[in-house]
Write an enzyme that holds these catalytic residues in place. Sequence first.
Site, mmCIF file in Angstrom:
data_model
loop_
_atom_site.group_PDB
_atom_site.id
_atom_site.type_symbol
_atom_site.label_atom_id
_atom_site.label_comp_id
_atom_site.label_asym_id
_atom_site.label_seq_id
_atom_site.Cartn_x
_atom_site.Cartn_y
_atom_site.Cartn_z
ATOM 1 N N ARG A 1 0.842 -1.194 0.000
ATOM 2 C CA ARG A 1 0.000 0.000 0.000
ATOM 3 C C ARG A 1 0.883 1.252 0.000
ATOM 4 N NH1 ARG A 1 -2.100 -3.572 3.921
ATOM 5 N NH2 ARG A 1 -4.195 -4.363 3.415
ATOM 6 N N LYS B 1 -1.828 -2.599 8.035
ATOM 7 C CA LYS B 1 -2.959 -2.072 8.800
ATOM 8 C C LYS B 1 -2.969 -2.666 10.203
ATOM 9 C CE LYS B 1 -6.148 -0.943 5.037
ATOM 10 N NZ LYS B 1 -7.501 -1.175 4.470
ATOM 11 N N ARG C 1 -0.993 -1.691 -7.190
ATOM 12 C CA ARG C 1 -1.233 -2.804 -6.261
ATOM 13 C C ARG C 1 -2.185 -3.810 -6.920
ATOM 14 N NH1 ARG C 1 -1.531 -4.298 -0.693
ATOM 15 N NH2 ARG C 1 -3.621 -4.810 0.074
ATOM 16 N N HIS D 1 -3.953 -8.954 3.345
ATOM 17 C CA HIS D 1 -5.394 -9.015 3.591
ATOM 18 C C HIS D 1 -5.688 -9.943 4.769
ATOM 19 C CE1 HIS D 1 -6.528 -7.778 -0.806
ATOM 20 N NE2 HIS D 1 -6.329 -6.739 -0.019
ATOM 21 N N TYR E 1 -9.695 -9.351 -6.923
ATOM 22 C CA TYR E 1 -8.683 -9.270 -7.976
ATOM 23 C C TYR E 1 -8.776 -10.427 -8.966
ATOM 24 C CZ TYR E 1 -6.506 -5.878 -4.860
ATOM 25 O OH TYR E 1 -6.266 -4.795 -4.066
#
Length: 296
Positions: A146, A170, A243, A266, A275
């Site tokens: 990211r 994250k 990405r 993820h 995706y």
Amino acid sequence: MSLKAFSDYVSLEKNYSQHTVLAYIRDIESLQEFLKEQYEIDDINVVQYGLIRQWIVQLVNNGISNRSINRKVSSLNAYYKFLQKTQVIDNNPLKKHKALKVGKKLNLPFSQQELKEVLDNSIVVNDFESARDKLIVELFYSTGIRRIELVNIKMSDINFSQKQLKVLGKRNKERYIPIIDSLIQSINVYLKYRNQLPTIVNSEALFLTIKGTKIYEMLVYRIINKYFSIASSKAKCSPHVLRHSFATHLLNEGADLNAVKELLGHTSLAATQVYTHNSIAELKKVYAKSHPRNKT
């Protein structure tokens, strides 16, 4: 119960990023302003769903997309759940709210030819900024990280002997991503120019501005948009599309979905499956071309 308490909760206990926390607060303040202007109500904690619905209607009438409205309502829902948890209110006014319908958001990836054009022809490395810019493009495409993760890479996060990169994702979750030899070469080229900067203010940060300070998100966006808006006809040329390209191209080449999930950072497989639409399209082409019953 103040917004400050909620802000501390999502920041410290939930480990949300500062960007996410600020977005939550802006969304809540948006409802506060509406209630004050339209109904002279100061206390957002005691409003009923009917008034919140009027705010949603106003957002729709103002041309705000359903996706953005759903995000704003999600912020409010998190706030009211916090008030319930801390026993400030008994009932969440958004408990029975149903999200507005949104169309599937489809971000088409850059083609391999567009990536080749940018990396082989558009960026000629002859100074610090060109070396940095090329490395940024290569890093996005080689690792799928990211934008904020790239900005926060430290010099110590690169392990040359193990050929891997440590990334802080994250909610402060660390993951390790393998780096290929061509990327290592580009890192070394960039570091030579970086070491020649007259001033380095943030020595820990990998990516710097020409003034030696840590790079920032908007500059990264401008760098990607600068090169890809020339090489590509896509309306959106952003780090996120890179990405997306990383994930799609890996899947097209047969990479395992779970492996791509881990590389992207993820938490659920469902987030990675968005995706796969391009991979399905690629499979259909191969199927149509190769199946014996489809040959004339």
